[in-house]
Design an enzyme around this catalytic site. Structure first.
Site, PDB file in Angstrom:
ATOM      1  N   ASP A 231       0.856  -1.181   0.000  1.00  0.00           N
ATOM      2  CA  ASP A 231       0.000   0.000   0.000  1.00  0.00           C
ATOM      3  C   ASP A 231       0.900   1.242   0.000  1.00  0.00           C
ATOM      4  O   ASP A 231       2.015   1.210   0.519  1.00  0.00           O
ATOM      5  CB  ASP A 231      -0.871   0.045   1.258  1.00  0.00           C
ATOM      6  CG  ASP A 231      -1.658  -1.239   1.471  1.00  0.00           C
ATOM      7  OD1 ASP A 231      -2.129  -1.800   0.469  1.00  0.00           O
ATOM      8  OD2 ASP A 231      -1.782  -1.661   2.642  1.00  0.00           O
ATOM      9  N   ASP A 270      -1.606  -2.354  -4.904  1.00  0.00           N
ATOM     10  CA  ASP A 270      -2.463  -2.838  -3.828  1.00  0.00           C
ATOM     11  C   ASP A 270      -3.309  -1.651  -3.343  1.00  0.00           C
ATOM     12  O   ASP A 270      -3.936  -0.971  -4.135  1.00  0.00           O
ATOM     13  CB  ASP A 270      -1.625  -3.449  -2.713  1.00  0.00           C
ATOM     14  CG  ASP A 270      -2.452  -4.310  -1.761  1.00  0.00           C
ATOM     15  OD1 ASP A 270      -3.617  -4.622  -2.072  1.00  0.00           O
ATOM     16  OD2 ASP A 270      -1.944  -4.673  -0.684  1.00  0.00           O
ATOM     17  N   ASP A 274      -4.583   1.911   3.578  1.00  0.00           N
ATOM     18  CA  ASP A 274      -5.304   0.839   4.268  1.00  0.00           C
ATOM     19  C   ASP A 274      -5.124   0.965   5.776  1.00  0.00           C
ATOM     20  O   ASP A 274      -4.033   1.304   6.270  1.00  0.00           O
ATOM     21  CB  ASP A 274      -4.812  -0.529   3.807  1.00  0.00           C
ATOM     22  CG  ASP A 274      -5.413  -0.936   2.461  1.00  0.00           C
ATOM     23  OD1 ASP A 274      -6.124  -0.112   1.860  1.00  0.00           O
ATOM     24  OD2 ASP A 274      -5.159  -2.074   2.017  1.00  0.00           O
ATOM     25  N   ARG A 324     -13.778   0.398  -2.727  1.00  0.00           N
ATOM     26  CA  ARG A 324     -13.166   0.597  -1.406  1.00  0.00           C
ATOM     27  C   ARG A 324     -12.882   2.069  -1.107  1.00  0.00           C
ATOM     28  O   ARG A 324     -11.741   2.469  -0.913  1.00  0.00           O
ATOM     29  CB  ARG A 324     -11.885  -0.228  -1.269  1.00  0.00           C
ATOM     30  CG  ARG A 324     -12.104  -1.718  -1.399  1.00  0.00           C
ATOM     31  CD  ARG A 324     -10.856  -2.514  -1.084  1.00  0.00           C
ATOM     32  NE  ARG A 324     -11.081  -3.949  -1.243  1.00  0.00           N
ATOM     33  CZ  ARG A 324     -10.169  -4.878  -1.027  1.00  0.00           C
ATOM     34  NH1 ARG A 324      -8.954  -4.530  -0.642  1.00  0.00           N
ATOM     35  NH2 ARG A 324     -10.462  -6.168  -1.182  1.00  0.00           N
TER      36      ARG A 324
END
Length: 450
Positions: A231, A270, A274, A324
């Site tokens: 990330d 990715d 997060d 997301r």
């Protein structure tokens, strides 16, 4: 949507908030409360000494989030290279307050002397090659089982080399801030905030975070997937974190240019930001998330830490995002005054904006969506039938819209319409969203702070 009681304790416009100047008396009185303060003698433009304002989301809880504002001269750094950044971060166990000012763009894929490193450099001497890997694990001959053996071992060795070079571990009590006017940011790197607390990340562009060695997982979904590891910013077991005025982008390599192997996209990206593994008390505000697939994950699994994952997300711009934004599990998540623009895709096809699952308790209020003509508001949400999503005042293409009602009418796994908590840390919540799109276009993301 069904209503959830949440009223802002402060109603400041963006311009008023950005012009806020705090006196020395407020410094003495307000540090513990998390109000926007500066060290005595600091100028209003000293971004490195600003801390999270009072009541500004979950990260304002308790003692608030002050980052490295108490750093002394010996722990205040200006960095322009990867080697300087590594030295400034120091050991992750060193909790001494530190301020790291990033000047210009730091390329994570460089060595100690500043020489550019490529994927081939990381693979050199390991025996790994993509053609050999594809030949070894072609499902038509290898079958649908987890890769193992010489080429998988070589891939892991090459991946470990890249990881050691591009992952930067941030210690507690740290402020990282981009120097205005220098296009400050990190290219190709992954900022890891793991098992630490009290961290501020501001005014930085995170671009081109790419995994040279994605792993093939034939058991992921019905057709298998290529999974990448990094990330741009990852919070794992972190608490009291403020991410403010940053830009996250895949640029210059967008997913539309990626090749396909075994029938699946060879995914080198990715997450953007997060928040997992029991992270807690996080405020994410005034960032730009641009042209990315799996953008923000809150909760690493359906069994992530209960009683944590409390996150506030406000005044962000999500542009050309596939999904997301965020996907939320378990925690108490508040989204307000965000702008979602799905009209500019750059090869990305949106799936949904907000996903509430694994009993997540999400309040989404007074957000704005721009969607293409003919697109359906019911597709802006997602869930597994256990998550809740409450909130009012959301607008789609200029029209007030009950997104949950639209979603539930079109899906068998319903979103629940009540939550078990009431947001109170709501500084800056704007009840009118008429000018939100225009305001955030020029005030969200890196480079807008001066």
């Amino acid at each position: 949507m069904a209503s959830a009681s949440s009223r802002p304790s402060h109603r400041r416009s963006l311009r008023k908030r950005r012009a806020l100047v705090v006196t020395a008396a407020a410094v003495a009185a307000g540090v513990g409360a998390g109000v926007l303060v500066m060290n005595a003698g600091a100028s209003p433009a000293d971004l490195s000494h600003q801390v999270l304002p009072a009541k500004d989301g979950w990260a304002a809880s308790g003692a608030g989030t002050t980052g490295g504002t108490k750093a002394d001269a010996a722990h205040t750094f200006t960095v322009s290279t990867r080697a300087q950044l590594v030295k400034a971060l120091g050991a992750q166990t060193d909790t001494t307050p530190r301020i790291i000012k990033v000047k210009g763009t730091i390329d994570a894929n460089t060595d100690g002397a500043g020489k550019k490193l490529t994927c081939a450099d990381y693979a050199s001497g390991t025996g790994y090659s993509l053609p050999a890997y594809l030949k070894a694990f072609d499902p038509s001959t290898y079958g649908r089982k987890a890769p193992s053996g010489t080429q998988e071992n070589a891939r892991k060795a090459a991946a470990e080399r890249q990881k050691k070079n591009i992952v930067f571990r941030v210690p507690s009590n740290t402020t990282m801030v981009g120097v205005p006017g220098t296009k400050a940011g990190i290219k190709g790197g992954s900022l890891q905030v793991q098992n630490v607390r009290n961290v501020i990340v501001r005014n930085l562009t995170f671009a081109a975070t790419e995994d040279c060695f994605p792993q093939w997982d034939p058991t992921d979904g019905s057709s298998g997937e290529w999974n990448s590891a990094y990330d741009s910013v990852t919070l794992r077991g972190a608490s009291n974190v403020w991410a403010d005025h940053n830009t996250f982008t895949d640029s210059p390599t967008f997913d539309k240019s990626l090749k396909t192997y075994f029938g699946r996209k060879y995914q080198i990206h990715d997450g953007a930001l997060d928040i997992t593994n029991g992270s807690d008390l996080v405020t994410v505000e005034r960032n730009l998330f641009s042209h990315h697939d799996k953008t923000m994950l809150i909760g690493s699994s359906d069994t992530d830490s209960k009683g944590k994952l409390r996150v506030t997300i406000h005044h962000n711009v999500w542009k050309g995002i596939v999904q997301r934004a965020p996907l939320a599990r378990i925690g108490q998540v508040h989204l307000y005054n965000n702008v979602y623009d799905t009209t500019t895709l750059n090869g990305y096809a949106p799936r949904y904006s907000i996903d509430s699952r694994a009993k997540a308790q999400v309040v989404a209020e007074r957000n704005v969506w721009r969607i293409p003509a003919g697109a359906k508001p019911a597709k802006l949400l997602s869930g597994d039938g256990t998550g809740s999503l409450a909130g009012t005042g959301n607008v789609v293409n200029g029209t007030a819209t009950d997104l949950v009602a639209a979603y539930n009418a079109a899906n068998s796994k319903k979103l629940r319409t009540t939550v078990n908590w009431t947001p109170t840390l709501t500084a800056g919540l704007e009840t009118s969203v008429k000018n939100l799109l225009t305001d955030l276009t020029t005030t969200a993301g890196a480079g807008t702070l001066t």
